[in-house]
Write an enzyme that holds these catalytic residues in place. Structure first.
Site, PDB file in Angstrom:
ATOM      1  N   LEU A   1      -7.323 -37.469 -38.995  1.00 34.23           N
ATOM      2  CA  LEU A   1      -6.112 -36.656 -38.992  1.00 34.23           C
ATOM      3  C   LEU A   1      -4.944 -37.297 -39.736  1.00 34.23           C
ATOM      4  CD1 LEU A   1      -6.334 -35.284 -35.352  1.00 34.23           C
ATOM      5  CD2 LEU A   1      -7.147 -34.229 -37.469  1.00 34.23           C
ATOM      6  N   CYS A   2      -5.196 -38.396 -40.433  1.00 33.52           N
ATOM      7  CA  CYS A   2      -4.147 -39.032 -41.242  1.00 33.52           C
ATOM      8  C   CYS A   2      -3.950 -38.259 -42.538  1.00 33.52           C
ATOM      9  CB  CYS A   2      -4.530 -40.468 -41.584  1.00 33.52           C
ATOM     10  SG  CYS A   2      -4.253 -41.630 -40.260  1.00 33.52           S
ATOM     11  N   HIS A   3      -2.689 -38.157 -42.941  1.00 30.85           N
ATOM     12  CA  HIS A   3      -2.373 -37.526 -44.220  1.00 30.85           C
ATOM     13  C   HIS A   3      -2.675 -38.511 -45.356  1.00 30.85           C
ATOM     14  CE1 HIS A   3       0.151 -35.255 -41.394  1.00 30.85           C
ATOM     15  NE2 HIS A   3       0.039 -34.276 -42.250  1.00 30.85           N
TER      16      HIS A   3
ATOM     17  N   MET B   1      -0.306 -46.306 -39.996  1.00 33.05           N
ATOM     18  CA  MET B   1      -1.769 -46.347 -39.962  1.00 33.05           C
ATOM     19  C   MET B   1      -2.330 -47.071 -41.179  1.00 33.05           C
ATOM     20  SD  MET B   1      -2.392 -45.181 -37.078  1.00 33.05           S
ATOM     21  CE  MET B   1      -4.130 -45.482 -37.268  1.00 33.05           C
ATOM     22  N   GLU B   2      -1.669 -46.935 -42.313  1.00 34.50           N
ATOM     23  CA  GLU B   2      -2.112 -47.633 -43.513  1.00 34.50           C
ATOM     24  C   GLU B   2      -1.943 -49.137 -43.363  1.00 34.50           C
ATOM     25  OE1 GLU B   2      -1.946 -43.486 -44.367  1.00 34.50           O
ATOM     26  OE2 GLU B   2      -0.520 -44.773 -43.337  1.00 34.50           O
TER      27      GLU B   2
ATOM     28  N   ASP C   1     -16.770 -60.912 -42.163  1.00 33.06           N
ATOM     29  CA  ASP C   1     -17.997 -60.653 -42.917  1.00 33.06           C
ATOM     30  C   ASP C   1     -18.358 -61.828 -43.816  1.00 33.06           C
ATOM     31  OD1 ASP C   1     -20.183 -59.042 -43.996  1.00 33.06           O
ATOM     32  OD2 ASP C   1     -18.951 -58.929 -45.805  1.00 33.06           O
TER      33      ASP C   1
END
Length: 159
Positions: free
Chosen positions: A75-77, A113-114, A128
């Site tokens: 739901l992120c733009h 969010m980014e 990793d």
């Protein structure tokens, strides 16, 4: 308590409509850390890992992740980021790498969010690349440290 903005009146998930919001300058800073054995931290800092420069690869991965956040979180733009910076600092006292990600843009929604995605993926990349030498690394303390711009204004917390 405010209602969740990503749910409609029937409780269905939806993307928030930001079309009526003002375009403003926005900035978000997020933090994460990855704890490891002292030998692993030394290997990273001394650039002695056979896979290459761990911090350089993690920085690039974090930047790329910020740009792809809307592909990962439903739901992120999609945002037109104007700046993404990922800073990785060894902390010898705590045997960890501190990751700080900063995202900037002029737009109708924020970049929290980014920034969180950038910091998280940088930590995952370190894991990793180093898992063969240290299987007990721990990624943690993922959080937003600061945001500015938009309707809710500016705020900041301490690491």
């Amino acid at each position: 308590m405010s209602k969740l903005s990503h749910l409609d009146d029937q409780g269905h998930a939806n993307m928030v409509d930001v079309s009526e919001k003002q375009v403003t300058f926005r900035e978000a800073v997020a933090y994460a850390e990855i704890q490891m054995r002292p030998e692993t931290l030394a290997l990273i800092v001394d650039k002695g890992h056979k896979k290459g420069d761990v911090l350089a690869v993690a920085r690039i991965a974090g930047i790329q992740a910020a740009k792809r956040t809307s592909d990962l979180i439903p739901l992120c733009h999609p945002l037109m980021l104007s700046k993404v910076a990922v800073d990785l600092q060894p902390n010898y006292e705590r045997n960890l790498v501190e990751i700080t990600a900063t995202c900037k843009l002029s737009g109708q929604t924020g970049a929290e969010m980014e920034a969180l995605t950038a910091a998280s993926v940088a930590g995952l990349t370190i894991y990793d690349m180093c898992k063969a030498v240290d299987k007990e690394m721990v990624i943690g303390s993922v959080k937003v440290l600061a945001k500015s711009g938009g309707k809710s204004g500016d705020w900041k917390v301490e690491k």
